[in-house]
Structures are given as C-alpha cells and as structure tokens.
Design a protein around this motif. Sequence first.
Motif, PDB file in Angstrom:
ATOM      1  N   VAL A  20       0.833  -1.208   0.000  1.00 38.73           N
ATOM      2  CA  VAL A  20       0.000   0.000   0.000  1.00 38.73           C
ATOM      3  C   VAL A  20       0.860   1.247   0.000  1.00 38.73           C
ATOM      4  O   VAL A  20       0.606   2.194  -0.750  1.00 38.73           O
ATOM      5  CB  VAL A  20      -0.967  -0.016   1.206  1.00 38.73           C
ATOM      6  N   ALA A  21       1.896   1.286   0.844  1.00 39.05           N
ATOM      7  CA  ALA A  21       2.687   2.502   1.007  1.00 39.05           C
ATOM      8  C   ALA A  21       3.640   2.747  -0.160  1.00 39.05           C
ATOM      9  O   ALA A  21       3.696   3.852  -0.696  1.00 39.05           O
ATOM     10  CB  ALA A  21       3.469   2.433   2.316  1.00 39.05           C
ATOM     11  N   GLN A  22       4.389   1.732  -0.548  1.00 36.92           N
ATOM     12  CA  GLN A  22       5.436   1.951  -1.548  1.00 36.92           C
ATOM     13  C   GLN A  22       5.004   1.619  -2.969  1.00 36.92           C
ATOM     14  O   GLN A  22       5.386   2.296  -3.911  1.00 36.92           O
ATOM     15  CB  GLN A  22       6.669   1.139  -1.177  1.00 36.92           C
ATOM     16  N   LEU A  23       4.231   0.558  -3.131  1.00 39.15           N
ATOM     17  CA  LEU A  23       3.840   0.149  -4.479  1.00 39.15           C
ATOM     18  C   LEU A  23       2.541   0.791  -4.953  1.00 39.15           C
ATOM     19  O   LEU A  23       2.163   0.641  -6.111  1.00 39.15           O
ATOM     20  CB  LEU A  23       3.720  -1.380  -4.544  1.00 39.15           C
ATOM     21  N   LYS A  24       1.845   1.456  -4.024  1.00 41.91           N
ATOM     22  CA  LYS A  24       0.600   2.174  -4.342  1.00 41.91           C
ATOM     23  C   LYS A  24      -0.457   1.277  -4.971  1.00 41.91           C
ATOM     24  O   LYS A  24      -1.152   1.648  -5.916  1.00 41.91           O
ATOM     25  CB  LYS A  24       0.861   3.363  -5.277  1.00 41.91           C
ATOM     26  N   ILE A  25      -0.590   0.052  -4.430  1.00 39.21           N
ATOM     27  CA  ILE A  25      -1.615  -0.883  -4.901  1.00 39.21           C
ATOM     28  C   ILE A  25      -2.890  -0.616  -4.115  1.00 39.21           C
ATOM     29  O   ILE A  25      -2.851  -0.300  -2.927  1.00 39.21           O
ATOM     30  CB  ILE A  25      -1.139  -2.342  -4.718  1.00 39.21           C
ATOM     31  N   ASP A  26      -4.026  -0.768  -4.772  1.00 43.43           N
ATOM     32  CA  ASP A  26      -5.318  -0.523  -4.145  1.00 43.43           C
ATOM     33  C   ASP A  26      -5.516  -1.452  -2.941  1.00 43.43           C
ATOM     34  O   ASP A  26      -5.129  -2.616  -2.953  1.00 43.43           O
ATOM     35  CB  ASP A  26      -6.429  -0.737  -5.170  1.00 43.43           C
ATOM     36  N   ILE A  27      -6.147  -0.936  -1.906  1.00 41.59           N
ATOM     37  CA  ILE A  27      -6.288  -1.670  -0.640  1.00 41.59           C
ATOM     38  C   ILE A  27      -7.120  -2.936  -0.803  1.00 41.59           C
ATOM     39  O   ILE A  27      -6.874  -3.943  -0.126  1.00 41.59           O
ATOM     40  CB  ILE A  27      -6.865  -0.753   0.461  1.00 41.59           C
ATOM     41  N   SER A  28      -8.097  -2.945  -1.700  1.00 37.77           N
ATOM     42  CA  SER A  28      -8.920  -4.140  -1.870  1.00 37.77           C
ATOM     43  C   SER A  28      -8.111  -5.285  -2.483  1.00 37.77           C
ATOM     44  O   SER A  28      -8.269  -6.443  -2.091  1.00 37.77           O
ATOM     45  CB  SER A  28     -10.140  -3.826  -2.733  1.00 37.77           C
ATOM     46  N   ILE A  29      -7.243  -4.968  -3.405  1.00 37.15           N
ATOM     47  CA  ILE A  29      -6.378  -5.988  -4.007  1.00 37.15           C
ATOM     48  C   ILE A  29      -5.391  -6.513  -2.974  1.00 37.15           C
ATOM     49  O   ILE A  29      -5.147  -7.722  -2.877  1.00 37.15           O
ATOM     50  CB  ILE A  29      -5.650  -5.416  -5.235  1.00 37.15           C
ATOM     51  N   VAL A  30      -4.853  -5.623  -2.171  1.00 33.40           N
ATOM     52  CA  VAL A  30      -3.899  -6.015  -1.127  1.00 33.40           C
ATOM     53  C   VAL A  30      -4.580  -6.910  -0.094  1.00 33.40           C
ATOM     54  O   VAL A  30      -3.993  -7.887   0.379  1.00 33.40           O
ATOM     55  CB  VAL A  30      -3.296  -4.761  -0.462  1.00 33.40           C
ATOM     56  N   ALA A  31      -5.822  -6.602   0.246  1.00 34.89           N
ATOM     57  CA  ALA A  31      -6.545  -7.406   1.230  1.00 34.89           C
ATOM     58  C   ALA A  31      -6.764  -8.831   0.726  1.00 34.89           C
ATOM     59  O   ALA A  31      -6.579  -9.800   1.466  1.00 34.89           O
ATOM     60  CB  ALA A  31      -7.880  -6.749   1.558  1.00 34.89           C
ATOM     61  N   VAL A  32      -7.130  -8.971  -0.526  1.00 37.69           N
ATOM     62  CA  VAL A  32      -7.344 -10.306  -1.096  1.00 37.69           C
ATOM     63  C   VAL A  32      -6.030 -11.068  -1.172  1.00 37.69           C
ATOM     64  O   VAL A  32      -5.974 -12.268  -0.845  1.00 37.69           O
ATOM     65  CB  VAL A  32      -8.014 -10.190  -2.490  1.00 37.69           C
ATOM     66  N   MET A  33      -4.958 -10.406  -1.565  1.00 37.78           N
ATOM     67  CA  MET A  33      -3.652 -11.068  -1.643  1.00 37.78           C
ATOM     68  C   MET A  33      -3.167 -11.489  -0.256  1.00 37.78           C
ATOM     69  O   MET A  33      -2.630 -12.597  -0.085  1.00 37.78           O
ATOM     70  CB  MET A  33      -2.642 -10.141  -2.302  1.00 37.78           C
ATOM     71  N   SER A  34      -3.370 -10.642   0.735  1.00 37.24           N
ATOM     72  CA  SER A  34      -2.959 -10.976   2.100  1.00 37.24           C
ATOM     73  C   SER A  34      -3.743 -12.160   2.644  1.00 37.24           C
ATOM     74  O   SER A  34      -3.181 -13.041   3.298  1.00 37.24           O
ATOM     75  CB  SER A  34      -3.146  -9.772   3.022  1.00 37.24           C
ATOM     76  N   LEU A  35      -5.025 -12.188   2.373  1.00 34.85           N
ATOM     77  CA  LEU A  35      -5.847 -13.318   2.802  1.00 34.85           C
ATOM     78  C   LEU A  35      -5.402 -14.608   2.128  1.00 34.85           C
ATOM     79  O   LEU A  35      -5.319 -15.657   2.768  1.00 34.85           O
ATOM     80  CB  LEU A  35      -7.321 -13.046   2.523  1.00 34.85           C
ATOM     81  N   ALA A  36      -5.084 -14.532   0.847  1.00 30.01           N
ATOM     82  CA  ALA A  36      -4.623 -15.714   0.129  1.00 30.01           C
ATOM     83  C   ALA A  36      -3.297 -16.226   0.690  1.00 30.01           C
ATOM     84  O   ALA A  36      -3.120 -17.438   0.882  1.00 30.01           O
ATOM     85  CB  ALA A  36      -4.486 -15.393  -1.362  1.00 30.01           C
ATOM     86  N   ILE A  37      -2.375 -15.325   0.976  1.00 28.28           N
ATOM     87  CA  ILE A  37      -1.083 -15.728   1.549  1.00 28.28           C
ATOM     88  C   ILE A  37      -1.291 -16.379   2.910  1.00 28.28           C
ATOM     89  O   ILE A  37      -0.702 -17.416   3.221  1.00 28.28           O
ATOM     90  CB  ILE A  37      -0.140 -14.513   1.654  1.00 28.28           C
ATOM     91  N   PHE A  38      -2.145 -15.791   3.730  1.00 23.01           N
ATOM     92  CA  PHE A  38      -2.431 -16.346   5.049  1.00 23.01           C
ATOM     93  C   PHE A  38      -3.049 -17.741   4.938  1.00 23.01           C
ATOM     94  O   PHE A  38      -2.655 -18.672   5.651  1.00 23.01           O
ATOM     95  CB  PHE A  38      -3.368 -15.414   5.805  1.00 23.01           C
ATOM     96  N   LEU A  39      -3.995 -17.911   4.032  1.00 23.00           N
ATOM     97  CA  LEU A  39      -4.658 -19.205   3.885  1.00 23.00           C
ATOM     98  C   LEU A  39      -3.714 -20.280   3.360  1.00 23.00           C
ATOM     99  O   LEU A  39      -3.824 -21.443   3.753  1.00 23.00           O
ATOM    100  CB  LEU A  39      -5.886 -19.073   2.986  1.00 23.00           C
ATOM    101  N   VAL A  40      -2.788 -19.921   2.498  1.00 20.90           N
ATOM    102  CA  VAL A  40      -1.788 -20.888   2.030  1.00 20.90           C
ATOM    103  C   VAL A  40      -0.918 -21.336   3.203  1.00 20.90           C
ATOM    104  O   VAL A  40      -0.616 -22.529   3.348  1.00 20.90           O
ATOM    105  CB  VAL A  40      -0.927 -20.293   0.894  1.00 20.90           C
ATOM    106  N   GLY A  41      -0.526 -20.409   4.056  1.00 23.79           N
ATOM    107  CA  GLY A  41       0.265 -20.764   5.232  1.00 23.79           C
ATOM    108  C   GLY A  41      -0.492 -21.681   6.178  1.00 23.79           C
ATOM    109  O   GLY A  41       0.060 -22.663   6.688  1.00 23.79           O
ATOM    110  N   VAL A  42      -1.758 -21.384   6.407  1.00 19.19           N
ATOM    111  CA  VAL A  42      -2.580 -22.235   7.277  1.00 19.19           C
ATOM    112  C   VAL A  42      -2.746 -23.617   6.660  1.00 19.19           C
ATOM    113  O   VAL A  42      -2.662 -24.637   7.357  1.00 19.19           O
ATOM    114  CB  VAL A  42      -3.944 -21.573   7.544  1.00 19.19           C
ATOM    115  N   PHE A  43      -2.973 -23.676   5.354  1.00 11.81           N
ATOM    116  CA  PHE A  43      -3.114 -24.965   4.670  1.00 11.81           C
ATOM    117  C   PHE A  43      -1.854 -25.808   4.827  1.00 11.81           C
ATOM    118  O   PHE A  43      -1.928 -27.005   5.119  1.00 11.81           O
ATOM    119  CB  PHE A  43      -3.423 -24.743   3.188  1.00 11.81           C
TER     120      PHE A  43
END
Length: 69
Positions: free
Chosen positions: A38-61
């Motif tokens: 969000v801060a450096q790459l200026k990516i939209d927060i909704s896209i970042v939220a989905v990517m973060s959730l996906a990364i978290f779920l892969v780790g849990v899996f």
Amino acid sequence: MAEKTQPQPRKRGVRDAVIALLAAALIISPSYLASVMVAQLKIDISIVAVMSLAIFLVGVFLLVRLLKD
C-alpha cells in the motif's frame, strides 16, 4: 511362510522443518507485505486485502497438512 510387514512410521526431517518455517512465515507476513504494497507500491487496498488473505490461507493450509500427517 509369508510375513506381514508393518508400515514403518514416517521419518520427520529437514523437509518438515522447512515446511513448518515456510508456513509460519506465510501466516505472519501478510500484514508487513500489505503495508509495503500500500505505502510503496501504491496498490489498491482491496487488491492487497485479497492477496494478504490468500497468503495467510496458504500458510494455514501448509501447517494443517503438516500437522495432519
């Protein structure tokens, strides 16, 4: 006479340790990665939220699969 062979228990080793470390890193890192995106790459927060959730779920899996064995 035929002897029945019992399956030997699975040897846990370096591979399981690496998977556990990777899973822990994937579970912990989404907040840091999200702030960088969000801060450096200026990516939209909704896209970042989905990517973060996906990364978290892969780790849990990975962690659940490791503990299930």
